[in-house]
Every structure is written in C-alpha cells, then in structure tokens.
Design a protein around this motif. Structure first.
Motif, mmCIF file in Angstrom:
data_model
loop_
_atom_site.group_PDB
_atom_site.id
_atom_site.type_symbol
_atom_site.label_atom_id
_atom_site.label_comp_id
_atom_site.label_asym_id
_atom_site.label_seq_id
_atom_site.Cartn_x
_atom_site.Cartn_y
_atom_site.Cartn_z
ATOM 1 N N VAL A 11 37.247 20.549 43.581
ATOM 2 C CA VAL A 11 36.740 20.012 44.844
ATOM 3 C C VAL A 11 37.936 19.870 45.774
ATOM 4 O O VAL A 11 38.878 19.123 45.474
ATOM 5 N N THR A 19 35.921 13.654 47.923
ATOM 6 C CA THR A 19 36.421 14.177 46.637
ATOM 7 C C THR A 19 36.063 13.220 45.502
ATOM 8 O O THR A 19 35.619 13.658 44.434
ATOM 9 N N SER A 23 33.447 14.276 42.677
ATOM 10 C CA SER A 23 34.040 14.339 41.336
ATOM 11 C C SER A 23 33.199 13.532 40.347
ATOM 12 O O SER A 23 32.895 13.992 39.238
ATOM 13 N N ILE A 35 40.534 17.674 41.534
ATOM 14 C CA ILE A 35 40.481 17.340 42.964
ATOM 15 C C ILE A 35 41.747 17.833 43.657
ATOM 16 O O ILE A 35 42.844 17.702 43.118
#
Ligand code: ATP
Ligand code: MG
Length: 439
Positions: A11, A19, A23, A35
């Motif tokens: 991401v 994020t 996540s 991330i």
C-alpha cells in the motif's frame, strides 16, 4: 492460510490514515501487507520482492502513481497496480488504466469502496499469477511445433501457446485479436480444452452474423410468451454454456445496447431471459474475439470501454501468417499431407517455384487462405508435386500468365516484324487484367 503462501501487497500512500486503515483491513483479509509512504519507497520495495498487487495513490511524493506504473513497466516488474485516486483526479486514473493499471478506486474509501477493493484484489492477483505461470512455462514450450489443433513453431506462436497454457486453468476472460483466418476460433477452443471446464460445453456465437433481436435471444434466451410467436421457453447461450466456455466471435460488432446487457451479465454472473423475472446464476468463462482494429473500435464507441476491460483480462494477439514465415512451410506441408490423403493423391511435396511463390505471397487471408490454396492445389495437381500454377489463386495465375505474354511480346515482335500492330493490341488488355488481378 500459512504465512508463506500469503499473497503480498504493497500500500503506497502518503496519508498515514489510509495506509494504516488499508493495512489493517487487508491483513484481516489474509494478505501480507507492506506500507510505503511515497512512490520511490514503493518502487524500491517492488524491485526487491515478489508482490502481486500494489495499491498506489495517484498523488504522492517523489514518484506519483502514474510514474510508478510506468517505472514498473519499464523495469519489467509484473506486479498489478490498482490506483487510489481523489475525485479531482479520476481522469488521470482512467488514463492509468489505459496505460496498464489493473483498475482504480476513488477516495473517500467508505465501506462501499472498500468492498469493491476487497473484490478487486483477488482478481488482480489472479491476473498476476497467470503472468507468473506464463513466464515459468516460457522455457518448457520452446521446442513445440503443435499445440492442440494449432500448428506453428514460430516464436510468435509459441508465445501464444504459453499464454493459453497460463490462462486456461483460471476463469479469466480472454480477448483474442488478429486478422481474419489467423486461427482465433482454434485458440478459443484450445483455451477451453486446456481448462478444467473442458468437460463442460463450448458454445460459440458469431455476434456479427445475427440481427440484433436474434442475437439477444440467442445470448439470453426467452420465457414462454416473451414475444409474439414464442410458444416455448428457450435458454440462451449463457445458460447452455453453464459450467463451460462461451465464445463470442466478432464481439466488437455486437450492438451497443446488447453490450450493456452482456456487461451486466458478466458482472453479476447471472442472466435474465427476455420476458423473464428471475436472475439465473451462470458459471461461465468468456472468450471473445475480434478482427477489427481495437483502438478504432474503442475510439469510435463501437466497443464499450467498460466491456472491453471485462473481456480483456488477458489479451491474446494472433500474428498474421506473413509475419511468421517459419510456420508457412510447416502448415503448407501439413495441409498437403492431409488433403492428399483425403483425396487419395500421392503428392510428395511442392516444387521450387511453388515454394518461392508461397514465401513471396503476403497471405491476406492467413492460415485459412493457405489451407484453401493447398486443398485446391492438391486437387488440381497433375504430377507428384504441387507447382506454382497449382497453388496460385486464379486471379494471380491469370495475371502471371498475362505478364508472361506481355513480356514475351517484344521478342516475338522482333522475330516477326509484320505482327507489331497485333502484338500491341494483344498486350493492352492483358496488362489491364494484371491490374484487376491484384485488387
Ligand atoms: N495455427 C493453425 N494451425 C492449423 N490450422 C489453423 C491454424 N490457424 C488457423 N487454422 C485453420 O484456418 C481456418 C481459419 O481459422 P479460424 O476460423 O480459427 O480463424 P479466425 O481467426 O477465427 O478467422 P475469422 O476472423 O475469419 O473468423 C480454420 O480452418 C482453421 O482450422
Ligand atoms: Mg472466427
């Protein structure tokens, strides 16, 4: 799912909340999520690891979403890219899809958008897996000359076999592109017969050959009494191909309102018969084909862009026969054998002139034309080998004969000066035939 088999996703977004949120949600879905706070970090990470999907914000520092997509392509990194975009930049996201992004999702990421994302990711991962398998198979198929009913040993055809091999086991839609006679229908059948649906039906429908109402009826079927004269109910192609594959030939020529219905059926995996009320669930794999210029069909709105994206999860391009010279000889010899046997002839091959002509000709009708030409040549041949005269299409044979006469005319003029006037009148209409013949 064991940790080692978890699909890996990145991401990439500079908004911490996004994020973190994504996540958590995606880890919950069973993915291994990394991330990255900017595009450069994402690119570094993508180069070092095996990631199936990257969710990339369109506007992020250092390397933005579009540039990240381009960098992936330049570096040959096969990770599928889903763009995250704000409302103001939806146009750029659509642009990203044209340039190869898997799809895009619009902020704000409310629950509806998140559900869409959750549905998109497995599909993107499937496409990634197909690509991976494709690359693994590349070496294994290097020496193949045949694949199912397809004949061909050129690099181009081996690439086609690889794609079929990789894509067949999935249920991803395949769009086959190529000139007329290049073998699109054979490829569609190969996709079906190499898949785990092989025991199910293969249902082919030519979308250009049928008037609109009949096509709609053929696709979706009708209930009893749906229109005047419909005394019985009739299941459509979707229902009849249930558990198998439906082949939509000449799909770009399908009327646009039927394209809308087709899109709905694909997305909902169900159909409603004409005059019917209930949705009937269907499990089908769609393979479509067109010999139209796709870019033009999309630009001119003949093929809806949304439908195109659903049909072309995997796009398979069949090269013209003239572009794969090494297949011409293989195919010609094979057709010669087949038609000699069928016609109880003892032909042993082609003479030198015939080969020279076969290789020089541009085969606008591709394999179909070669097949027909060889069949005709086998029937016409008087000796044990096929000659150039036997294999040339009639109009070219006439043109060649005319050219030969025209070329010979000045020589005979010299030998018999008294015939000059007659020679000239004879040459004129022949040269006309030459031009007509080339059309
Ligand atoms: N690679 C191949 N090996 C053997 N036969 C082939 C091959 N490609 C095409 N043919 C033969 O050529 C003919 C045309 O093939 P096919 O119908 O699949 O072409 P197509 O691309 O669907 O053409 P169109 O666009 O006109 O529908 C068929 O008889 C098919 O068997
Ligand atoms: Mg066809």
């Amino acid at each position: 799912m064991a940790a080692s088999t978890k699909h890996r996703i990145i991401v990439a977004d500079d908004e911490h909340a996004i994020t973190q949120g994504l996540s958590a949600i995606l880890s919950d879905e069973g993915y291994d999520v990394s991330i990255c706070a900017d595009g450069q970090k994402a690119l570094d990470e993508l180069q070092s690891g095996d990631y199936g999907v990257v969710l990339a914000d369109l506007m992020m520092p250092k390397v933005d979403g579009l540039s990240l997509l381009k960098a992936l392509q330049d570096k040959g990194i096969p990770t599928e890219c889903i763009i995250i975009t704000g409302q103001a930049t939806v146009d750029s996201a659509v642009q990203a899809m044209r340039e190869g992004a898997y799809d895009y999702i619009e902020k704000p990421l409310n629950s509806e958008k998140l559900n869409r994302l959750k549905a998109l990711i497995p599909k993107a991962l499937e496409k990634y897996a197909i690509g991976q398998k494709n690359r693994e198979l590349a070496s294994r198929l290097e020496t193949l000359t045949h694949y199912g009913e397809l004949t061909g040993q050129s690099e181009e055809m081996r690439a086609v076999y690889q794609i079929i091999d990789a894509v067949a086991p999935s249920s991803a839609s395949v769009l086959i592109l190529g000139e007329s006679g290049t073998g699109k229908e054979l490829v569609a059948r190969a996709v079906h017969s190499k898949s785990d649906r092989a025991k199910g039906p293969f249902f082919a429908l030519n979308c250009a050959a049928l008037p609109k109402d009949i096509l709609e009826n053929e696709l979706f079927g009708h209930e009893k009494g749906a229109f005047t004269g419909s005394i019985n109910e009739k299941p459509g192609a979707f229902e009849m191909a249930d558990g198998g594959t439906i082949f939509l030939d000449e799909v770009a020529e399908m009327p646009t309102d039927i394209q809308v219905k087709l899109l709905r059926a694909i997305e909902s995996r169900s159909v409603r018969r004409l005059g019917g009320k209930k949705e009937i669930a269907v499990d089908i794999r769609i393979v479509a084909a067109t010999n139209m210029d796709l870019q033009k069909a999309l630009e001119e709105g003949e093929l809806r862009e949304d439908l195109y994206y659903r049909l072309a999860v995997v796009e398979l391009f069949l090269p013209a026969l003239r572009e794969r010279v090494s297949d011409i000889q293989l195919l010609a010899n094979e057709f010669l054998l087949r038609f000699s046997r069928q016609n109880s002839k003892q032909l042993t091959g082609f003479d030198e002139d015939a080969w020279a002509w076969i290789h020089a000709y541009h085969w606008p009708g591709n394999v179909r034309e070669l097949k027909n030409a060889v069949e005709r040549a086998v029937i016409m041949a008087r000796g044990t080998v096929v000659t150039a005269q036997d294999i040339m299409p009639r109009h070219l044979r006439l043109a060649a004969a005319a050219a030969a006469v025209a070329a010979a005319a000045p020589a005979s003029d010299k030998a018999a000066p008294g015939k000059t006037a007659a020679g000239k009148t004879a040459a004129k209409p022949k040269s006309k035939t030459t031009r007509t013949g080339k059309r």
